[in-house]
Scaffold this motif. Structure first.
Motif, PDB file in Angstrom:
ATOM      1  N   SER A 166       2.017   4.845   6.015  1.00  0.00           N
ATOM      2  CA  SER A 166       2.025   4.408   4.798  1.00  0.00           C
ATOM      3  C   SER A 166       1.452   5.556   4.409  1.00  0.00           C
ATOM      4  O   SER A 166       0.996   7.210   5.260  1.00  0.00           O
ATOM      5  N   GLU A 167       1.459   6.426   3.166  1.00  0.00           N
ATOM      6  CA  GLU A 167       1.328   7.501   2.435  1.00  0.00           C
ATOM      7  C   GLU A 167      -0.693   7.692   3.234  1.00  0.00           C
ATOM      8  O   GLU A 167      -1.154   8.470   3.753  1.00  0.00           O
TER       9      GLU A 167
ATOM     10  N   VAL B 174      -3.584   3.932  -3.725  1.00  0.00           N
ATOM     11  CA  VAL B 174      -4.237   4.223  -3.009  1.00  0.00           C
ATOM     12  C   VAL B 174      -4.494   5.496  -3.126  1.00  0.00           C
ATOM     13  O   VAL B 174      -5.214   5.338  -2.466  1.00  0.00           O
TER      14      VAL B 174
ATOM     15  N   TRP C  90       0.638  -1.017  -0.207  1.00  0.00           N
ATOM     16  CA  TRP C  90       0.142   0.190   0.351  1.00  0.00           C
ATOM     17  C   TRP C  90       1.048   1.193   0.436  1.00  0.00           C
ATOM     18  O   TRP C  90       0.319   2.444   0.779  1.00  0.00           O
ATOM     19  N   SER C  91       2.261   0.965  -0.730  1.00  0.00           N
ATOM     20  CA  SER C  91       3.014   2.471  -0.921  1.00  0.00           C
ATOM     21  C   SER C  91       2.899   2.638  -1.693  1.00  0.00           C
ATOM     22  O   SER C  91       2.490   2.181  -3.845  1.00  0.00           O
ATOM     23  N   TRP C  92       2.996   4.015  -1.741  1.00  0.00           N
ATOM     24  CA  TRP C  92       2.920   4.909  -2.971  1.00  0.00           C
ATOM     25  C   TRP C  92       3.673   4.587  -4.539  1.00  0.00           C
ATOM     26  O   TRP C  92       3.573   4.128  -5.399  1.00  0.00           O
TER      27      TRP C  92
END
Lengths: 523, 477
Positions: free
Chosen positions: B267-268, B206, B197-199
């Motif tokens: 996460s973002e 995301v 779930w990271s950019w």
């Protein structure tokens, strides 16, 4: 640990009395009931005299899991510092009921409800050994105090109560954050366990600031004091008494209980600032008191000055200073409480707190003036009265610490004499006398002034027992403080590195540090 | 075929809705006839109380049924209990909702029960399309409820705002769902939990999950999706506002908790949650400072509280999720307590302003006390449940990478004191201009019970908190 949970009784008995109060009918019955409750509370404090004077740890400890998931405990205990404060709080409850006997004429039941609630919360603050429990009591006390001022106060009560509430609550929100940070750093909310741990300088720096703001507002120290005169002037007599005698002590108590043992390095780092603010409080409070025309305002500003002595005594980190600070706390509680009761008593006769409306009482109210003179002398620290003991100890500590700091607060002591004597003189011999036809103290008033007067003379003439009760604990606080400093200093990665980088810390450490302090301890 | 015993709360809720529907059919043809059996709704709170018992009984239910789309776990059962409690209180509060014709009362309760059913489904849904459907079930009935207040312009405005905002938020959520599906190739939360779930790894995912969450931010009235809240509270009836202000938030929190558990603290999306939380509490509190209308005040306060809940979510730990769940229950209770007092004071259904509280202490000392407890709980002052909720939130978030948010939350408490305290000041320290009128007598007992619950939950939160904790432990990875 004794089988009888004396501290829980002291905290919860007023609450039980509160819950019974709605079932009492009639004004007189309510007053008598609360008075009895106050006397029972005093009786419940009797087991505290089994306090072991030689023990420097916590006594009468009670510990029950509260919220296990967060490590919260219902953790109560008493040491030499809290013992004196608890006794003072408990003693004041019946006196407050008595001094409000005729002063409070509306919403009697609710008034006594608030008084009982206040007592429970105040005792709770002093006996909590769990940070969260402490905070719960610390905040819980605001609501009844707010209502005491807002409902039974003077003409400006709405403004004063709002200011009081906003100031104190805003200050303590950051205390909450500090508490959370300590939990994450130390893994527990228990104050004795947190004390033994080591925290980095940066951590101490920020937590000290967060806590110090909350405590400095409560004390109140000089730039944060403005809520105090407003609250004092508007509060009813009992409210003023509780405010002066108990609430103000909580700030100083916080410094002693949290700042010194938990953040020793930061305390030392900020000590010069705290001392400077204390000097400012002493001088500013004194000068402003000198110019007051309202008796309550005068005493309120004198409180600012007296509490300056307390913080001064704490932040010179010597046993003399701490003894003196705790003594001033106790004595200010007794003396200023009594002075507010005196103002309340004369207000019932003249319906004014202006000095000019209460001139020349000496001829007509000799008993009143006798008590006023005694408490005024005590307030200015006359030898033989209780305040003398506290102030002289602080002064000895301060002169040993740094003579010019001592020299700076000497004018504060003289100012104390100036404003109290001026007040006493006007009240006793002022012209034209206003007091024709006023009756002197009645028996009810005698009853509530006598115990306080006895305490003034007892502590003033024989302070030995009180000092023996506090010494072991204060010694422990100092040991913890120094151990905290020492723990950080041999560590090559933290404090010395910081000290080398930052010359200001270096100077503070050299002038007040344990190794080079040169302050002779007791004996 | 899943065992129906697992679904008892939902089945009970469906039954309640069905009975109310049948009762609503008994309405007379002409408006001028006596309302008949459709107005006899006094039984509804007691049925809802039975629902609480059912939800309590099925608290230990566990299972993953209906093609892995419907999960019964600690979290879902905790929230079902909270919804049942909320429904009980709301129906009790809305015995005679002003602005609702007598013969419409059965419909009114039917909509509320249907919406609650949707919220219960939402608590258990662990698949995005199921989540979406449950969300719609809980929302549709609100679209009908909010404009019910007769023919006032304000009510119409509130209804339109709610529908338009809702439609936009729903469309965003649907679009986000499509993006998530495209990026991660699954709509099951369990499967999504395995994905990055990271950019850098899944930019589309995301964006998608952020848009999907927007639908729930709208329900929660989180900044910048809060614009409907004050107007809707203002325009709709007091009793309806009590429902809209509390219950849909539970549904939003449960989904946010489930999705928050997917995302790590680094996460973002979590950072976005933190920023929105900080903005929401600051904006809500500042805007509430100047409100005169009580419901608008509570509307902005709910915007601020949505921000507080984010503090627990961004911790992404078992404790944080448990704290957020616990706080949403506490929020429900304290807000319903505040609305309880408002509804008792305005039996004729008008909107109250602060000055209407003047001298409440003399008119109705008990109600004034209940109001004071609610206000101090909303501030987060001990010994009320509001303090414990806030303490858990702050404690869980400290040291999880968002320390600044904890400080912002604490400072916001300081801001919020003023307007909550204002409620108490008006009630206790101002004298009423009018002669002490008829004191509202009804419902004092339940107001007292609510206040007592807030105090007891503040003194002894452990028993209730352990349910929330069980829910959080099993979610956090």
């Amino acid at each position: 640990m004794s089988a009888w949970p004396v501290l829980s009784w002291l905290v919860f008995f007023p609450l039980v009395a509160c819950l019974l109060l709605p079932f009492i009918r009639g004004e007189k019955a309510v007053r008598v009931f609360t008075l009895l409750a106050g006397l029972v509370e005093c009786a419940l404090a009797w087991p505290l005299f089994a306090f072991d004077l030689a023990d420097k740890g916590y006594q009468f400890v009670e510990k029950v899991p509260w919220v296990p998931a967060w490590g919260l405990n219902y953790y109560l205990g008493l040491d030499g510092i809290s013992l004196l404060m608890v006794l003072l709080t408990v003693l004041l409850l019946p006196l407050c009921v008595l001094c409000s006997w005729t002063y409070i004429g509306k919403r009697i039941k609710e008034f006594h409800f608030c008084l009982l609630l206040m007592t429970a919360a105040c005792v709770g603050v002093f006996v909590s050994l769990d940070f969260v429990l402490f905070y719960v009591f610390w905040e819980a006390m605001l609501v009844p105090m707010f209502l005491l001022i807002a409902v039974w106060g003077g003409p400006e009560r709405r403004y004063a109560s709002l200011k009081f509430f906003l100031y104190t609550l805003a200050g303590s929100t950051l205390l909450l954050v500090a508490m959370v940070a300590f939990y994450k750093a130390g893994g527990t909310f228990s104050i004795p366990e947190l004390t033994g741990k080591t925290y980095g300088f940066n951590f101490q720096y920020w937590t000290f600031l967060a806590m110090a703001i909350a405590f400095a507002i409560k004390v109140p120290m000089f730039p944060f004091h403005t809520w105090l005169p407003a609250a004092h002037v508007e509060a009813p007599t009992a409210g003023s008494v509780l405010l002066a005698s108990v609430l103000l002590k909580m700030g100083a108590y916080g410094f002693l209980r949290f700042c010194l043992p938990l953040t020793p390095l930061a305390s030392q780092y900020f000590a010069p600032m705290m001392i400077a603010i204390s000097i400012a409080s002493i001088l500013y409070g004194g000068f402003v008191a000198l110019g007051q025309r309202d008796m309550k305002k005068l005493i309120a500003y004198s409180s600012v000055a007296h509490m300056g002595f307390v913080t001064m005594g704490i932040f010179i980190f010597s046993l003399r200073g701490l003894e003196g600070a705790l003594m001033v706390m106790l004595n200010h509680g007794i003396t200023t409480g009594a002075l507010f009761m005196l103002v309340g008593a004369i207000y019932e006769r003249s319906h004014s707190r202006e000095i000019a409306e209460n001139l020349g009482l000496g001829k007509f109210l000799p008993a009143y003036m006798f008590f006023f003179g005694l408490f005024a002398l005590s307030s200015l620290g006359f030898p033989g009265t209780n305040s003398f003991v506290g102030e002289i100890l602080v002064l000895i500590g301060v002169f040993a610490y740094e003579p010019w700091v001592g020299a700076a607060i000497i004018p504060g002591v003289m100012l104390g004499a100036a404003y109290m004597l001026r007040l006493g003189q006007k009240l006793a011999w002022g012209e034209p006398p206003k007091a024709q036809g006023w009756r002197d103290l009645n028996s009810r008033e005698w009853v509530y002034f006598l115990p306080l007067a006895a305490l003034v003379l007892y502590i003033g003439l024989a302070p030995g027992l009180t000092l023996r009760a506090m010494d072991p604990t204060l010694g422990r606080v100092l040991t913890e403080f120094r151990a905290g400093l020492a723990r950080l200093e041999p560590n090559p990665s933290s404090a010395p590195a910081l000290l080398a980088q930052n010359p200001q810390i270096n100077r503070a450490a050299l002038s007040a540090g344990p190794a080079s302090a040169g302050v002779p301890d007791k004996e | 075929m899943p065992s129906l015993g697992l679904l008892l709360p939902e089945l009970f809720q469906t039954l309640l809705t069905g009975v109310l529907f049948v009762q609503a059919l008994a309405r007379p043809r002409q408006a001028d006839q006596p309302p008949g059996p459709a107005a006899a709704t006094a039984w509804v709170p007691w049925a809802a109380a039975l629902g609480v018992a059912v939800a309590l009984w099925s608290l230990p239910a566990r299972g993953l049924i209906l093609w892995q789309a419907y999960q019964l776990d600690g979290l879902s059962q905790f929230f079902k209990l909270a919804v049942a409690v909320g429904l009980f209180l709301v129906t009790l509060n809305a015995q005679r909702p002003a602005g609702v014709r007598d013969d419409q009362r059965a419909d009114y309760f039917m909509f509320i029960a249907l919406s609650s059913l949707g919220l219960m489904l939402l608590a258990s849904a662990v698949e995005l399309i199921t989540v979406y459907l449950a969300l719609e079930i809980s929302s549709y009935s609100l679209y009908a409820l909010i404009p019910l207040r007769g023919k006032e312009g304000k009510a119409a405005e509130a209804g339109i705002k709610y529908i338009l905002f809702g439609a936009v938020a729903t469309a965003l959520a649907l679009y986000g769902l499509a993006l998530v599906l495209a990026a991660q190739n699954t709509s099951y939360l369990a499967g999504l939990g395995q994905r990055p779930w990271s950019w850098g790894a899944a930019p589309l995912g995301v964006v998608g999950i952020s848009l999907f969450l927007a639908g729930f931010f709208y329900k929660l009235a989180l900044f910048p999706f809060h614009f409907w809240a004050p107007d809707v509270y203002d325009g709709t009836g007091n009793q309806t506002a009590a429902f809209v202000a509390t219950m849909p938030k539970l549904g939003a929190v449960v989904v946010l908790v489930r999705i928050g558990a997917l995302l790590g603290p680094a996460s973002e999306v979590t950072a976005l949650l933190a920023v929105l939380g900080a903005l929401s509490m600051t904006f809500g509190n500042l805007a509430a400072l100047v409100q005169q209308d009580l419901k608008r005040l509570l509307g902005y306060s709910s915007v601020a509280h949505a921000g507080y809940i984010m503090v627990g979510l961004v911790a992404c730990s078992a404790q944080g999720l448990a704290a957020a769940s616990f706080y949403s229950l506490v929020y429900l209770l304290m807000n319903l307590t505040a609305f309880w007092v408002i509804c008792r004071l305005a039996e004729d259904g008008r909107n109250l302003v602060l000055d209407d509280l003047n001298g409440l202490y003399q008119r109705a000392p008990f109600l004034a006390f209940v109001l004071a407890v609610a206000a101090f709980a909303l501030v987060g002052l001990p010994p009320t449940a509001g303090f414990m909720g806030k303490l858990f939130l702050l404690t869980s978030a400290w040291g999880r990478g968002h320390d600044w948010l904890v400080v912002v939350a604490a400072l916001n408490t300081a801001i919020s004191i003023y307007y909550y305290l204002n409620l108490v000041r008006h009630a206790y320290t101002r004298e009423a201009e009018a002669a002490p009128g008829a004191a509202p007598v009804g419902g004092l007992v339940w107001g007292g019970v609510l206040a007592a619950v807030l105090l007891i939950l503040g003194a002894l939160p452990a028993p209730v908190f352990q349910w929330a904790e069980a829910a959080g432990l099993q979610l956090a990875r």
